[in-house]
Write a protein that holds these residues in place. Structure first.
Motif, mmCIF file in Angstrom:
data_model
loop_
_atom_site.group_PDB
_atom_site.id
_atom_site.type_symbol
_atom_site.label_atom_id
_atom_site.label_comp_id
_atom_site.label_asym_id
_atom_site.label_seq_id
_atom_site.Cartn_x
_atom_site.Cartn_y
_atom_site.Cartn_z
ATOM 1 N N GLU A 77 74.624 -27.296 -39.896
ATOM 2 C CA GLU A 77 73.410 -26.682 -39.372
ATOM 3 C C GLU A 77 73.301 -25.213 -39.734
ATOM 4 O OE1 GLU A 77 73.689 -27.434 -35.237
ATOM 5 O OE2 GLU A 77 73.697 -29.595 -35.472
ATOM 6 N N ILE A 78 73.957 -24.779 -40.805
ATOM 7 C CA ILE A 78 73.974 -23.363 -41.155
ATOM 8 C C ILE A 78 72.568 -22.854 -41.460
ATOM 9 C CG2 ILE A 78 74.677 -21.771 -42.997
ATOM 10 C CD1 ILE A 78 77.413 -22.985 -42.881
ATOM 11 N N GLY A 79 71.754 -23.632 -42.146
ATOM 12 C CA GLY A 79 70.419 -23.165 -42.518
ATOM 13 C C GLY A 79 69.387 -23.326 -41.423
ATOM 14 N N LYS A 80 69.715 -24.021 -40.356
ATOM 15 C CA LYS A 80 68.742 -24.292 -39.302
ATOM 16 C C LYS A 80 68.729 -23.171 -38.268
ATOM 17 C CE LYS A 80 69.472 -29.208 -39.859
ATOM 18 N NZ LYS A 80 70.024 -30.401 -39.281
ATOM 19 N N GLY A 81 67.568 -22.835 -37.794
ATOM 20 C CA GLY A 81 67.448 -21.867 -36.718
ATOM 21 C C GLY A 81 67.766 -20.441 -37.111
ATOM 22 N N PHE A 82 67.479 -20.087 -38.367
ATOM 23 C CA PHE A 82 67.810 -18.737 -38.823
ATOM 24 C C PHE A 82 67.010 -17.689 -38.052
ATOM 25 C CE2 PHE A 82 66.884 -15.095 -41.567
ATOM 26 C CZ PHE A 82 68.161 -14.610 -41.730
ATOM 27 N N ARG A 103 75.455 -16.824 -43.078
ATOM 28 C CA ARG A 103 74.245 -17.254 -43.775
ATOM 29 C C ARG A 103 73.773 -16.204 -44.767
ATOM 30 N NH1 ARG A 103 71.082 -19.196 -38.361
ATOM 31 N NH2 ARG A 103 72.829 -20.354 -37.516
ATOM 32 N N LEU A 104 73.999 -14.940 -44.459
ATOM 33 C CA LEU A 104 73.492 -13.863 -45.307
ATOM 34 C C LEU A 104 74.529 -13.284 -46.259
ATOM 35 C CD1 LEU A 104 71.256 -11.893 -42.784
ATOM 36 C CD2 LEU A 104 70.562 -13.478 -44.567
ATOM 37 N N ALA A 105 75.762 -13.724 -46.192
ATOM 38 C CA ALA A 105 76.821 -13.135 -47.012
ATOM 39 C C ALA A 105 76.512 -13.268 -48.500
ATOM 40 C CB ALA A 105 78.164 -13.776 -46.693
ATOM 41 N N SER A 106 76.064 -14.423 -48.929
ATOM 42 C CA SER A 106 75.775 -14.600 -50.360
ATOM 43 C C SER A 106 74.587 -13.747 -50.789
ATOM 44 C CB SER A 106 75.523 -16.078 -50.672
ATOM 45 O OG SER A 106 74.441 -16.563 -49.908
ATOM 46 N N VAL A 107 73.615 -13.560 -49.906
ATOM 47 C CA VAL A 107 72.468 -12.709 -50.235
ATOM 48 C C VAL A 107 72.916 -11.257 -50.379
ATOM 49 C CG1 VAL A 107 70.231 -11.855 -49.394
ATOM 50 C CG2 VAL A 107 70.841 -14.265 -49.097
ATOM 51 N N PHE A 108 73.739 -10.788 -49.434
ATOM 52 C CA PHE A 108 74.245 -9.418 -49.527
ATOM 53 C C PHE A 108 75.083 -9.223 -50.789
ATOM 54 C CE2 PHE A 108 74.056 -9.036 -44.661
ATOM 55 C CZ PHE A 108 72.819 -8.431 -44.719
ATOM 56 N N TYR A 109 75.875 -10.217 -51.139
ATOM 57 C CA TYR A 109 76.709 -10.112 -52.339
ATOM 58 C C TYR A 109 75.836 -10.045 -53.587
ATOM 59 C CZ TYR A 109 80.616 -10.939 -55.508
ATOM 60 O OH TYR A 109 81.550 -10.822 -56.502
ATOM 61 N N LEU A 110 74.814 -10.885 -53.641
ATOM 62 C CA LEU A 110 73.919 -10.886 -54.795
ATOM 63 C C LEU A 110 73.169 -9.561 -54.910
ATOM 64 C CD1 LEU A 110 72.753 -12.525 -57.138
ATOM 65 C CD2 LEU A 110 70.989 -13.326 -55.576
ATOM 66 N N VAL A 111 72.662 -9.043 -53.800
ATOM 67 C CA VAL A 111 71.962 -7.753 -53.817
ATOM 68 C C VAL A 111 72.915 -6.634 -54.226
ATOM 69 C CG1 VAL A 111 70.823 -6.038 -52.330
ATOM 70 C CG2 VAL A 111 70.180 -8.437 -52.179
ATOM 71 N N GLY A 112 74.144 -6.683 -53.719
ATOM 72 C CA GLY A 112 75.142 -5.683 -54.092
ATOM 73 C C GLY A 112 75.485 -5.736 -55.573
ATOM 74 N N LEU A 113 75.629 -6.959 -56.119
ATOM 75 C CA LEU A 113 75.897 -7.095 -57.547
ATOM 76 C C LEU A 113 74.749 -6.554 -58.397
ATOM 77 C CD1 LEU A 113 77.569 -10.634 -57.811
ATOM 78 C CD2 LEU A 113 78.653 -8.397 -58.073
ATOM 79 N N VAL A 114 73.522 -6.826 -57.977
ATOM 80 C CA VAL A 114 72.362 -6.302 -58.714
ATOM 81 C C VAL A 114 72.346 -4.777 -58.654
ATOM 82 C CG1 VAL A 114 69.832 -6.185 -58.707
ATOM 83 C CG2 VAL A 114 70.980 -8.392 -58.491
#
Length: 167
Positions: free
Chosen positions: A53-58, A74-85
């Motif tokens: 249920e990780i994507g549910k109820g964000f 849930r946001l760790a991969s987004v933060f990592y991608l933004v940091g890499l960019v």
């Protein structure tokens, strides 16, 4: 020594851990949360269900003012991608700026221009690599801290359930 002082040995498990794991994989039981319980090769039960249920109820977790739900995983991969960019953009800007400045310096200071070009070619990639490593460490530390909090909460709930007398 008398028999009263002799320590009793710990209880022996009913079956070896490998047998318990094979048995659990053959006929998985369901957990109270609806997921399937498995047993890893150590014989320790493994709960599933919450991770599905990780994507549910964000949005509900985002605006949870009691902080009972975590969104860090849930946001760790987004933060990592933004940091890499961001690191990539910084690398490109600094790298080309250093090369252009070194070429510009060649007309009035040949030694300084060559030193600037060589140091840019060496230092900027090393710093970009270190920035990526630090970014990864920080994000992993945050995710690990949240995982510890979630596991502690789950342990407390299970302990409460085990110590509460049945009605």
């Amino acid at each position: 020594m008398s028999d009263a002082q002799t320590p009793t040995p710990p209880p022996v498990p009913e079956q070896p851990a490998a047998d318990a794991a094979a048995q659990a994989q053959a006929a998985p039981a369901t957990t109270p949360t609806g997921g399937q319980a498995g047993v890893d090769d150590t014989g320790v039960p493994r709960l599933l269900g919450e991770f599905d249920e990780i994507g549910k109820g964000f949005l509900s977790a985002l605006f949870d003012i009691t902080f009972t739900q975590f969104i860090t995983r849930r946001l760790a991969s987004v933060f990592y991608l933004v940091g890499l960019v961001a690191i990539g953009i910084g690398f490109i800007a600094t790298f080309f700026s250093g090369i252009i400045s070194g070429i510009g310096s060649l007309s009035w200071n040949v030694g300084g221009g060559i030193a600037l070009i060589i140091s840019t070619l060496i230092v900027v990639p090393v710093l970009a690599f270190l920035a990526i490593v630090v970014l990864r460490f920080v994000i992993e530390a945050g995710v690990a801290l949240v995982a510890i909090a979630e596991n502690t909460e789950r342990t407390a709930q299970n302990t409460q359930r085990a110590t509460t007398p049945p009605r």
